[in-house]
Design an enzyme around this catalytic site. Sequence first.
Site: not given
Length: 233
Positions: A76-79, A126, A139, A142-143
Amino acid sequence: MDINKATALVTGAGRGIGRHLAAQLAERGAKVYATARRPESIDLDGVEVLAFDVTDPDSVAAAAEQARDVDLLVNNAGIGGGTLLGDLDGVRATMDVNFWGTLSVIRAFAPVLAGNGGGAILTIASSASWFVFPGTGAYAVSKAAVWSMGNALRQELADQGTRLTSVHLGATDMTKGLDVPNMTAAEVARAALDGVESEVYEVVADEFTAMVKSSLSQDPRHFAARFHEFLTA
Ligand SMILES: NC(=O)c1ccc[n+]([C@@H]2O[C@H](COP(=O)([O-])OP(=O)(O)OC[C@H]3O[C@@H](n4cnc5c(N)ncnc54)[C@H](OP(=O)(O)O)[C@@H]3O)[C@@H](O)[C@H]2O)c1
């Protein structure tokens, strides 16, 4: 997968969607390792707390050593991340957590999952796996990588019987700065865990994300207009 009998490890469980995932896993009867960079940020009862930074190889290895009974890994961790032509260190930091961090956690836990019958991996991706909110190119890249990584790992882990579910959502009620339709973080967690139980490849959590995904089969020029239409409907 029967969550009632599962042993789950959740990254980034101190707040947001991760906190709801850990709480709902425990409610559904799972044993839960709730992990966070700052363990003191975890305020849930009935979970085992571990310190865990997905970008720190020692921390990842230590958690995989300690939580040897895990059969459900929840990434779950994400920025967030800004533009690709902005600060390059920021782009790298986004990839470090969302892509490299997630991959290194999966690499560390793959043998653990194999040892426990295969199990499952749940990764929070996402709607940005499939399009770019203006100003968030890093972002989105990355997703998109997280989504593709899941498709690759589903093949690579098939022989050891590990299932993989990725979750795609537009926004939650906690999302700052984006005026888009949203779900609550608790609703996202529920949809994600239902997806694991029914062993789907992808959870497309909301109508907005379904619209984004269906747009991939069309001329991308039309998407901007549909995006605007959707948000102003
Ligand atoms: N909210 C949305 O609208 C939305 C939409 C689509 C996808 N998502 C995805 O859903 C996931 C959770 O998002 P959220 O909305 O709940 O975000 P959030 O409230 O910002 O929580 C992010 C979590 O990730 C943790 N984290 C960040 N870097 C980490 C690291 N290096 N190691 C371990 N943990 C780290 C944070 O821990 P700290 O407390 O230590 O910072 C925090 O617990 C993310 O992957 C995000 O990309 C969210």
